[in-house]
Design a protein around this motif. Structure first.
Motif, PDB file in Angstrom:
ATOM      1  N   THR A  55       4.125  -3.272   1.252  1.00 62.29           N
ATOM      2  CA  THR A  55       3.996  -2.437   2.432  1.00 62.29           C
ATOM      3  C   THR A  55       3.703  -3.322   3.641  1.00 62.29           C
ATOM      4  N   PRO A  56       4.183  -2.951   4.828  1.00 63.16           N
ATOM      5  CA  PRO A  56       3.847  -3.724   6.030  1.00 63.16           C
ATOM      6  C   PRO A  56       2.346  -3.825   6.275  1.00 63.16           C
ATOM      7  N   PHE A  57       1.589  -2.864   5.744  1.00 66.03           N
ATOM      8  CA  PHE A  57       0.140  -2.882   5.932  1.00 66.03           C
ATOM      9  C   PHE A  57      -0.511  -4.038   5.168  1.00 66.03           C
ATOM     10  N   ASN A  58       0.229  -4.669   4.263  1.00 61.86           N
ATOM     11  CA  ASN A  58      -0.306  -5.818   3.535  1.00 61.86           C
ATOM     12  C   ASN A  58      -0.217  -7.121   4.329  1.00 61.86           C
ATOM     13  N   LEU A  96       0.806   4.759   1.439  1.00 61.23           N
ATOM     14  CA  LEU A  96      -0.167   4.156   2.351  1.00 61.23           C
ATOM     15  C   LEU A  96       0.314   4.298   3.792  1.00 61.23           C
ATOM     16  N   GLU A  97      -0.535   4.876   4.648  1.00 59.81           N
ATOM     17  CA  GLU A  97      -0.139   5.112   6.033  1.00 59.81           C
ATOM     18  C   GLU A  97      -1.080   4.478   7.050  1.00 59.81           C
ATOM     19  N   LYS A  98      -2.194   3.922   6.598  1.00 59.71           N
ATOM     20  CA  LYS A  98      -3.096   3.229   7.521  1.00 59.71           C
ATOM     21  C   LYS A  98      -3.980   2.280   6.720  1.00 59.71           C
ATOM     22  N   SER A  99      -4.513   1.273   7.406  1.00 59.14           N
ATOM     23  CA  SER A  99      -5.391   0.306   6.764  1.00 59.14           C
ATOM     24  C   SER A  99      -6.231  -0.385   7.822  1.00 59.14           C
ATOM     25  N   LEU A 100      -7.093  -1.290   7.391  1.00 54.08           N
ATOM     26  CA  LEU A 100      -7.869  -2.117   8.307  1.00 54.08           C
ATOM     27  C   LEU A 100      -7.208  -3.485   8.431  1.00 54.08           C
ATOM     28  N   PRO A 101      -7.450  -4.206   9.521  1.00 57.02           N
ATOM     29  CA  PRO A 101      -6.912  -5.562   9.636  1.00 57.02           C
ATOM     30  C   PRO A 101      -7.582  -6.505   8.644  1.00 57.02           C
ATOM     31  N   VAL A 102      -6.799  -7.457   8.155  1.00 56.35           N
ATOM     32  CA  VAL A 102      -7.264  -8.429   7.170  1.00 56.35           C
ATOM     33  C   VAL A 102      -7.018  -9.838   7.703  1.00 56.35           C
ATOM     34  N   SER A 109      -4.101   4.884  -6.271  1.00 56.87           N
ATOM     35  CA  SER A 109      -3.013   5.820  -5.969  1.00 56.87           C
ATOM     36  C   SER A 109      -1.916   5.154  -5.145  1.00 56.87           C
ATOM     37  N   PHE A 110      -2.286   4.160  -4.342  1.00 57.29           N
ATOM     38  CA  PHE A 110      -1.274   3.444  -3.562  1.00 57.29           C
ATOM     39  C   PHE A 110      -0.441   2.533  -4.465  1.00 57.29           C
ATOM     40  N   TRP A 111      -1.083   1.987  -5.492  1.00 59.48           N
ATOM     41  CA  TRP A 111      -0.376   1.064  -6.389  1.00 59.48           C
ATOM     42  C   TRP A 111       0.476   1.798  -7.426  1.00 59.48           C
ATOM     43  N   ASN A 112       0.047   2.971  -7.857  1.00 59.01           N
ATOM     44  CA  ASN A 112       0.877   3.686  -8.846  1.00 59.01           C
ATOM     45  C   ASN A 112       1.952   4.551  -8.192  1.00 59.01           C
ATOM     46  N   GLY A 113       1.960   4.558  -6.855  1.00 61.67           N
ATOM     47  CA  GLY A 113       3.024   5.239  -6.127  1.00 61.67           C
ATOM     48  C   GLY A 113       2.823   6.713  -5.906  1.00 61.67           C
ATOM     49  N   SER A 114       1.666   7.241  -6.298  1.00 60.78           N
ATOM     50  CA  SER A 114       1.450   8.684  -6.138  1.00 60.78           C
ATOM     51  C   SER A 114       1.086   9.071  -4.708  1.00 60.78           C
ATOM     52  N   VAL A 115       0.609   8.096  -3.918  1.00 59.71           N
ATOM     53  CA  VAL A 115       0.256   8.345  -2.517  1.00 59.71           C
ATOM     54  C   VAL A 115       0.839   7.216  -1.669  1.00 59.71           C
ATOM     55  N   GLY A 139      -8.405   0.843   0.892  1.00 63.50           N
ATOM     56  CA  GLY A 139      -9.348   1.840   0.392  1.00 63.50           C
ATOM     57  C   GLY A 139     -10.390   2.241   1.427  1.00 63.50           C
ATOM     58  N   THR A 140     -10.844   1.265   2.216  1.00 60.00           N
ATOM     59  CA  THR A 140     -11.857   1.543   3.239  1.00 60.00           C
ATOM     60  C   THR A 140     -11.297   2.429   4.346  1.00 60.00           C
ATOM     61  N   ALA A 141     -10.040   2.215   4.682  1.00 55.92           N
ATOM     62  CA  ALA A 141      -9.402   3.013   5.743  1.00 55.92           C
ATOM     63  C   ALA A 141      -9.024   4.409   5.271  1.00 55.92           C
ATOM     64  N   ASN A 142      -9.044   4.621   3.948  1.00 60.58           N
ATOM     65  CA  ASN A 142      -8.669   5.918   3.367  1.00 60.58           C
ATOM     66  C   ASN A 142      -9.711   6.350   2.343  1.00 60.58           C
TER      67      ASN A 142
END
Length: 394
Positions: free
Chosen positions: A167-170, A129-135, A121-127, A111-114
């Motif tokens: 997603t790989p971003f996870n 995910l194409e970027k994120s922050l490191p965790v 929206s990422f969880w219900n599949g409507s959008v 959410g912070t990266a977007n």
């Protein structure tokens, strides 16, 4: 063996005092502004959170912390965390806790990266995910395997829907794993956690792939045997470093993807269990054991040899016909869950026997109103979900 791609980029720092290396490692990952996520306050009482904050600040990093993550992590909490992390200008999200905290950290990072997109929206599949922050994650509970997995689960309280995102971003960048940090967890969290570890592997062991895959199977079988043995030891003594170490390592291996290579995930019980967690707010691991026996008895005839192999390899059952061994393996697994005080039906789960209207509502939500089929070992449509819920409804 099926073809596969396997990439787990998480750097694991394992052993006594692992969390003390957080500042050094986060600095190496070019973190400057670290938003720390934690749960109900045990990390505050123990002094762990304060130690981590001070070590990061001493290394020149800025920190801001937000607690309050609950089991079955809430979307509303994530949305507030996203607002705070954006205002803080976070460039790294650090979870200090167990699976719910780590999943919340992942959602906060997305959410912070977007900032222009609602995180649900990422969880219900409507959008997509194409970027994120490191965790990063300082693990305090061995269970979900979220410290290396590509998945995260969030509950939308407004709809009662608990949904997962793969997603790989996870995949976290860092995981700090000190088994000593799990010594003081309540017994319920210990047994729910080890049950979740087992289920992550069971849900990959029983899949639609029939071809032989010896190495993956052997890894899965060894993991399950190890968890069963270590859990029995840990229940007697939670300060048994060896037992708690094996459990922590097994949790990571069980959900990083290693036990599905050349096979595939099924996750039928996770789909069924998520509906129970979403509706009744029951502990995740407990929701899984409550339906596993019902699911297994319903589907085992789809691949009797597979269930017989499980019975022999994991439980040492060699007597009887193939079908008798298959059924005995199921019964032995259910008996083990009972032995460690985990629920094996709805009453033991604490929700009581449910009416047909509730079972239908659960199945309806699981299958998107009957429009989709979940799982692959035995594909589950709405009517099949109802029938499995009925078997657990006692």
């Amino acid at each position: 063996m099926q073809s596969f791609n396997f990439k787990v980029p998480t750097e694991i720092v394992f052993g006594r005092g692992a969390e003390n290396k957080a500042a050094e490692k986060l600095t190496a990952y070019n973190a400057h502004r670290v938003f720390i996520v934690y749960g109900g306050g045990s990390v505050v009482k123990s002094g762990l959170l304060n130690r981590i904050e001070k070590s990061l600040q001493a290394a020149g990093l800025f920190t801001q912390s937000k607690g309050g993550v609950q089991p079955n992590p809430r979307l509303s909490w994530v949305r507030e965390a996203v607002k705070e992390a954006i205002a803080f200008k976070a460039d790294f999200i650090l979870a200090v806790g167990g699976g719910s905290v780590i999943d919340s950290a992942k959602a906060t990072a997305h959410g912070t990266a977007n900032p222009e997109i609602d995180v649900w929206s990422f969880w219900n599949g409507s959008v997509k995910l194409e970027k994120s922050l490191p965790v990063g994650a300082v693990l305090t509970l061995s269970a979900a395997g979220s410290e290396t997995s590509d998945s995260a689960v969030i509950t939308n309280e407004e709809t009662g829907k608990k949904a997962g995102l793969n997603t790989p971003f996870n995949r976290p960048a860092l995981a700090f794993m000190n088994p000593e940090l799990t010594y003081t967890i309540p017994k319920k969290q210990l047994i729910c956690g080890t049950s979740d570890i087992l289920m992550h592997t069971l849900e990959r062991y029983f899949t639609s792939v029939k071809e032989e895959n010896t190495l993956t199977d052997r890894i899965a079988e060894a993991l399950m045997i190890t968890v069963i043995e270590a859990t029995r030891r840990a229940i007697k003594d939670q300060t048994d470093y060896d037992a708690m170490s094996e459990i922590m390592y097994a949790g990571t291996i069980s959900h990083c993807g290693l036990t599905e290579l050349g096979r595939c995930k099924d996750f039928a019980c996770h789909k069924l269990g998520h509906e129970l967690s979403g509706r009744f707010d029951v502990t995740h691991g407990a929701s899984l054991t409550a339906v596993w026996g019902a699911w297994a008895h319903y589907v085992y005839r789809d691949d009797i040899p597979r269930f017989a192999k499980f019975a022999e390899r994991v439980w040492g059952i060699t007597d009887g016909t193939e079908e008798e061994r298959a059924k005995a393996g199921i019964d032995k697994t259910v008996a083990y869950f009972k032995e460690i005080d985990m629920p094996t039906n709805f009453t033991e789960l604490g929700i009581g026997v449910q009416g047909e209207d509730v079972l239908e509502a659960l199945a309806d939500s699981c299958t998107a109103g009957g429009t989709k089929v979940v799982a692959n070992f035995h594909p589950i449509d709405k009517q099949t979900a109802i029938e499995i819920y009925r078997l657990a409804n006692k």
